[in-house]
Scaffold this motif. Structure first.
Motif, PDB file in Angstrom:
ATOM      1  N   GLU A  91       0.832  -1.203   0.000  1.00  0.00           N
ATOM      2  CA  GLU A  91       0.000   0.000   0.000  1.00  0.00           C
ATOM      3  C   GLU A  91       0.867   1.253   0.000  1.00  0.00           C
ATOM      4  OE1 GLU A  91      -3.965   1.763   2.140  1.00  0.00           O
ATOM      5  OE2 GLU A  91      -2.509   0.778   3.451  1.00  0.00           O
ATOM      6  N   ALA A  92       1.949   1.241   0.772  1.00  0.00           N
ATOM      7  CA  ALA A  92       2.851   2.393   0.807  1.00  0.00           C
ATOM      8  C   ALA A  92       3.476   2.636  -0.565  1.00  0.00           C
ATOM      9  CB  ALA A  92       3.941   2.180   1.857  1.00  0.00           C
ATOM     10  N   LEU A  93       3.865   1.573  -1.257  1.00  0.00           N
ATOM     11  CA  LEU A  93       4.445   1.711  -2.594  1.00  0.00           C
ATOM     12  C   LEU A  93       3.407   2.215  -3.595  1.00  0.00           C
ATOM     13  CD1 LEU A  93       6.605  -1.541  -2.715  1.00  0.00           C
ATOM     14  CD2 LEU A  93       7.393   0.813  -2.318  1.00  0.00           C
ATOM     15  N   ALA A  96       3.318   5.880  -2.933  1.00  0.00           N
ATOM     16  CA  ALA A  96       4.588   6.500  -3.317  1.00  0.00           C
ATOM     17  C   ALA A  96       4.659   6.723  -4.816  1.00  0.00           C
ATOM     18  CB  ALA A  96       5.762   5.648  -2.844  1.00  0.00           C
ATOM     19  N   ALA A  97       4.132   5.790  -5.593  1.00  0.00           N
ATOM     20  CA  ALA A  97       4.155   5.918  -7.053  1.00  0.00           C
ATOM     21  C   ALA A  97       3.290   7.075  -7.537  1.00  0.00           C
ATOM     22  CB  ALA A  97       3.694   4.617  -7.700  1.00  0.00           C
ATOM     23  N   LYS A  98       2.374   7.535  -6.689  1.00  0.00           N
ATOM     24  CA  LYS A  98       1.494   8.652  -7.052  1.00  0.00           C
ATOM     25  C   LYS A  98       2.080  10.012  -6.674  1.00  0.00           C
ATOM     26  CE  LYS A  98      -2.911   6.259  -6.909  1.00  0.00           C
ATOM     27  NZ  LYS A  98      -4.304   6.383  -6.438  1.00  0.00           N
ATOM     28  N   ILE A  99       3.168  10.036  -5.923  1.00  0.00           N
ATOM     29  CA  ILE A  99       3.792  11.310  -5.560  1.00  0.00           C
ATOM     30  C   ILE A  99       4.335  11.932  -6.847  1.00  0.00           C
ATOM     31  CG2 ILE A  99       5.684  12.399  -4.281  1.00  0.00           C
ATOM     32  CD1 ILE A  99       5.282  10.202  -2.140  1.00  0.00           C
ATOM     33  N   PRO A 100       3.978  13.166  -7.152  1.00  0.00           N
ATOM     34  CA  PRO A 100       4.336  13.760  -8.439  1.00  0.00           C
ATOM     35  C   PRO A 100       5.809  13.669  -8.825  1.00  0.00           C
ATOM     36  CG  PRO A 100       2.693  15.114  -7.374  1.00  0.00           C
ATOM     37  CD  PRO A 100       3.094  14.063  -6.379  1.00  0.00           C
ATOM     38  N   ILE A 107      11.413   8.159  -5.232  1.00  0.00           N
ATOM     39  CA  ILE A 107      10.772   8.167  -3.926  1.00  0.00           C
ATOM     40  C   ILE A 107      11.313   6.965  -3.157  1.00  0.00           C
ATOM     41  CG2 ILE A 107       8.610   8.190  -2.634  1.00  0.00           C
ATOM     42  CD1 ILE A 107       8.938  10.529  -4.710  1.00  0.00           C
ATOM     43  N   GLU A 108      11.989   7.230  -2.056  1.00  0.00           N
ATOM     44  CA  GLU A 108      12.478   6.146  -1.199  1.00  0.00           C
ATOM     45  C   GLU A 108      11.421   5.893  -0.130  1.00  0.00           C
ATOM     46  OE1 GLU A 108      16.027   5.281   2.034  1.00  0.00           O
ATOM     47  OE2 GLU A 108      16.212   6.993   0.684  1.00  0.00           O
ATOM     48  N   VAL A 109      11.035   4.639   0.034  1.00  0.00           N
ATOM     49  CA  VAL A 109      10.015   4.264   1.016  1.00  0.00           C
ATOM     50  C   VAL A 109      10.688   3.442   2.105  1.00  0.00           C
ATOM     51  CG1 VAL A 109       7.831   3.055   1.386  1.00  0.00           C
ATOM     52  CG2 VAL A 109       8.238   4.259  -0.784  1.00  0.00           C
TER      53      VAL A 109
END
Length: 116
Positions: A91-93, A96-100, A107-109
């Motif tokens: 879910e976090a990934l 993260a993929a939606k962060i512009p 984006i490091e998670v």
């Protein structure tokens, strides 16, 4: 579980202030932030001031060393973050993929270690 999404990008990469693309780019951040708030996963997040404003502190042999600038000289710099409370890494990934800036940088998670 909480995950920190660290937003890395070169400051001159992607839409820049004063361009026609900048307004929609910033709106995409407003939209993303609203999405994670509406989903109930947003814990916090902020953008950082430009890398030129950073100062790095280290202590060696009991003596503080202070230098202007970031810790590492790299093309991509930490520009901001979100802390999301997600059910799992998948879910976090997804978020993260939606962060512009995922379109321009990386984006490091990372899971957050919470000390209670």
């Amino acid at each position: 579980m909480q995950y920190m999404c660290l937003i890395y990008n070169a400051e001159d990469n992607g839409p820049q202030p004063g361009t026609d693309e900048f307004g929609p780019y910033m709106q995409s951040y407003v939209d993303f932030t609203q999405e994670v708030q509406d989903a109930g996963v947003m814990v916090g997040g902020n953008a950082l001031q430009p890398v030129a404003t950073s100062t790095t502190v280290s202590v060696r042999g009991g003596k503080s060393e202070v230098v202007d600038g970031p810790f590492a000289e790299t093309k991509e710099q930490l520009g901001g973050y979100y802390i999301l409370d997600c059910k799992d890494l998948d879910e976090a990934l997804h978020y993260a993929a939606k962060i512009p800036d995922a379109q321009y940088g990386r984006i490091e998670v990372r899971p957050v270690m919470i000390f209670d």
